[in-house]
Write an enzyme that holds these catalytic residues in place. Structure first.
Site, PDB file in Angstrom:
ATOM      1  N   LYS A 115     -19.502   5.555  -2.014  1.00 46.79           N
ATOM      2  CA  LYS A 115     -19.119   6.874  -2.550  1.00 46.79           C
ATOM      3  C   LYS A 115     -20.267   7.523  -3.269  1.00 46.79           C
ATOM      4  CE  LYS A 115     -14.223   6.853  -2.239  1.00 46.79           C
ATOM      5  NZ  LYS A 115     -12.931   7.253  -2.707  1.00 46.79           N
ATOM      6  N   LYS A 197     -13.238   4.425  11.268  1.00 47.93           N
ATOM      7  CA  LYS A 197     -11.821   4.535  10.879  1.00 47.93           C
ATOM      8  C   LYS A 197     -11.365   5.997  10.824  1.00 47.93           C
ATOM      9  CE  LYS A 197     -10.913   4.793   5.982  1.00 47.93           C
ATOM     10  NZ  LYS A 197     -10.305   4.345   4.780  1.00 47.93           N
ATOM     11  N   LYS A 200      -9.508  10.925   6.407  1.00 46.95           N
ATOM     12  CA  LYS A 200      -9.288  12.343   6.125  1.00 46.95           C
ATOM     13  C   LYS A 200     -10.549  13.011   5.580  1.00 46.95           C
ATOM     14  CE  LYS A 200      -6.495  11.127   2.024  1.00 46.95           C
ATOM     15  NZ  LYS A 200      -6.215   9.754   2.061  1.00 46.95           N
TER      16      LYS A 200
HETATM   17  P1  ATP Z   1     -10.620   8.766   2.590  1.00 48.64           P
HETATM   18  O1  ATP Z   1     -10.804   9.360   3.919  1.00 48.64           O
HETATM   19  O2  ATP Z   1     -10.735   9.750   1.460  1.00 48.64           O
HETATM   20  O3  ATP Z   1     -11.393   7.505   2.400  1.00 48.64           O
HETATM   21  P2  ATP Z   1      -8.310   7.496   3.494  1.00 48.64           P
HETATM   22  O4  ATP Z   1      -7.582   8.331   4.492  1.00 48.64           O
HETATM   23  O5  ATP Z   1      -9.203   6.442   4.029  1.00 48.64           O
HETATM   24  O6  ATP Z   1      -9.108   8.387   2.498  1.00 48.64           O
HETATM   25  P3  ATP Z   1      -7.173   6.146   1.186  1.00 48.64           P
HETATM   26  O7  ATP Z   1      -6.518   7.062   0.213  1.00 48.64           O
HETATM   27  O8  ATP Z   1      -8.493   5.533   0.823  1.00 48.64           O
HETATM   28  O9  ATP Z   1      -7.203   6.882   2.591  1.00 48.64           O
HETATM   29  O10 ATP Z   1      -6.221   4.963   1.536  1.00 48.64           O
HETATM   30  C1  ATP Z   1      -4.824   4.943   1.393  1.00 48.64           C
HETATM   31  C2  ATP Z   1      -4.285   3.726   2.111  1.00 48.64           C
HETATM   32  O11 ATP Z   1      -4.302   3.955   3.520  1.00 48.64           O
HETATM   33  C3  ATP Z   1      -5.105   2.454   1.843  1.00 48.64           C
HETATM   34  O12 ATP Z   1      -4.197   1.375   1.654  1.00 48.64           O
HETATM   35  C4  ATP Z   1      -5.904   2.287   3.114  1.00 48.64           C
HETATM   36  O13 ATP Z   1      -6.212   0.936   3.362  1.00 48.64           O
HETATM   37  C5  ATP Z   1      -4.977   2.896   4.168  1.00 48.64           C
HETATM   38  N1  ATP Z   1      -5.725   3.488   5.278  1.00 48.64           N
HETATM   39  C6  ATP Z   1      -6.496   4.593   5.215  1.00 48.64           C
HETATM   40  N2  ATP Z   1      -7.028   4.893   6.412  1.00 48.64           N
HETATM   41  C7  ATP Z   1      -6.584   3.941   7.269  1.00 48.64           C
HETATM   42  C8  ATP Z   1      -6.775   3.696   8.664  1.00 48.64           C
HETATM   43  N3  ATP Z   1      -7.541   4.477   9.404  1.00 48.64           N
HETATM   44  N4  ATP Z   1      -6.159   2.650   9.224  1.00 48.64           N
HETATM   45  C9  ATP Z   1      -5.371   1.848   8.458  1.00 48.64           C
HETATM   46  N5  ATP Z   1      -5.147   2.013   7.148  1.00 48.64           N
HETATM   47  C10 ATP Z   1      -5.734   3.041   6.549  1.00 48.64           C
END
Ligand code: ATP
Ligand code: LTN
Length: 334
Positions: A115, A197, A200
């Site tokens: 980050k 992955k 968002k």
């Molecule tokens: P950012 O894009 O800001 O990193 P994010 O979409 O990855 O956000 P988080 O808020 O970090 O989401 O994560 C929320 C939950 O969703 C966590 O438990 C994370 O492990 C899960 N998660 C997020 N993206 C994925 C994905 N692509 N596949 C499976 N689990 C996910």
């Protein structure tokens, strides 16, 4: 006598719109667990302050994520749903834990390194001490299990280290939590970039990510346009990340395993396979979206769940915080 139900706890940052990755990787598991355990789910709105956002967007997003929790029934029965910032014990315990955490430990956190590389103009102290607030979230409620994705495993390790350190000095104050990595918590990859992955904050191309707010036609089209390879056999294979990702999505939605899904699509072309995945995903999301839209409109109901959740959470959290304050030698409040 029946055994006491274990306490499950997890938080999600309301940092943007909820994606299919969040839903399949986290929320769907949370929903399943909510039927069996004593569950505590909250939005990590204090954590989102580590990255700049428009206040209005943050408020809207917090409300949307809470409405989704409610639509999924996460607040049913004895379970709790609330906003982290409504329980001030989180920030209070985080301060104490800051004093029991070493700079060297925080320096090793890969999320901090990632980050701070991404937000080089805003490497704030909150980003650095993020794990202490997360440890406070978990330890306040004496959680036994914490469902998280792989990316959060290191944060859970540091939580355990901090809790053990504190317990070694002051006796058994905190329950030592375990990570719960669910079996359907598959990592969902981007539809256009299946080696990364579905995220968002890093999906410049709207076709890369499925949002819960997309209409179902859009969802189906995004799946039909997903990047695949030039082969034509529906098999999971590291050389075929696009097809593997679609198979994982299909399995997470249908509850089947990869071998079963591969068998089901033997001899089926990519076009028909994608159409089947699109149908399955839309069928899964349809009731969730309907209920979510209904709940979101009912502002008074969302407010009442949030208020009730915060009141109950405050009582639980202050029990632990009171114990901690006493152990470290703060004067009792008169
Ligand atoms: P950012 O894009 O800001 O990193 P994010 O979409 O990855 O956000 P988080 O808020 O970090 O989401 O994560 C929320 C939950 O969703 C966590 O438990 C994370 O492990 C899960 N998660 C997020 N993206 C994925 C994905 N692509 N596949 C499976 N689990 C996910
Ligand atoms: N850091 C987590 C969100 C989070 C969390 C928690 C998860 C904050 N506090 C406590 C589990 C337990 C994330 O970004 N997914």
């Amino acid at each position: 006598m029946s055994e006491k139900k274990k306490t499950i706890l997890s938080l999600m940052q309301p940092s943007g719109e909820v994606s299919l990755g969040n839903y399949l990787g986290a929320l769907k598991n949370w929903q399943r667990l909510s039927l069996e355990y004593n569950c505590i789910y909250a939005i990590a709105d204090l954590h989102t302050l580590t990255v700049r956002q428009q206040p209005e967007d943050k408020r809207r997003c917090s409300r949307e994520v809470l409405a989704l929790f409610i639509a999924l029934g996460l607040d049913k029965g004895e379970n709790l749903v609330f906003a982290q910032s409504h329980v001030s014990a989180h920030a209070e315990l985080a301060w104490v834990l800051n004093c029991f955490t070493y700079m060297g430990e925080l320096n090793r956190m890969t999320q901090f390194k990632d980050k701070s590389a991404r937000h080089a103009d805003n490497i704030n102290a909150g980003l650095f001490t993020y794990p202490c607030l997360m440890a406070a979230d978990i330890l306040l409620y004496q959680a036994d299990l914490v469902p998280v994705g792989e990316d959060q495993r290191q944060h859970l390790e540091i939580t355990r280290d901090i809790a053990e350190r504190f317990n070694n000095i002051y006796g058994d104050v905190f329950t030592i939590p375990e990570a719960y990595i669910g079996k359907t918590g598959a990592r969902i990859m981007g539809l256009q970039e299946p080696t990364r992955k579905m995220s968002k904050s890093e999906s410049a191309n709207a076709n890369n990510i499925i949002l819960l707010s997309d209409d179902l036609k859009q969802t189906a089209n995004k799946i039909k346009r997903a990047v695949t390879d030039s082969d034509n056999s529906v098999k999971a294979d590291p050389e075929k990340p696009g097809i593997t990702n679609l198979l994982n999505i299909y399995c997470a939605v249908s509850g089947k395993n990869i071998a079963e899904a591969e068998k089901e699509f033997e001899g089926v072309g990519y076009g028909a396979f994608k159409a089947a995945v699109a149908d399955a995903v839309c069928e899964e999301l349809r009731p969730v979206k309907e209920e979510y839209e209904r709940v979101l409109k009912d502002k008074a109901y969302v407010d009442s769940v949030m208020k009730n959740g915060a009141e109950r959470a405050n009582r639980l959290a202050y029990r632990t915080l009171g114990k901690v304050y006493k152990k470290v030698g703060l004067l009792p409040r008169l």
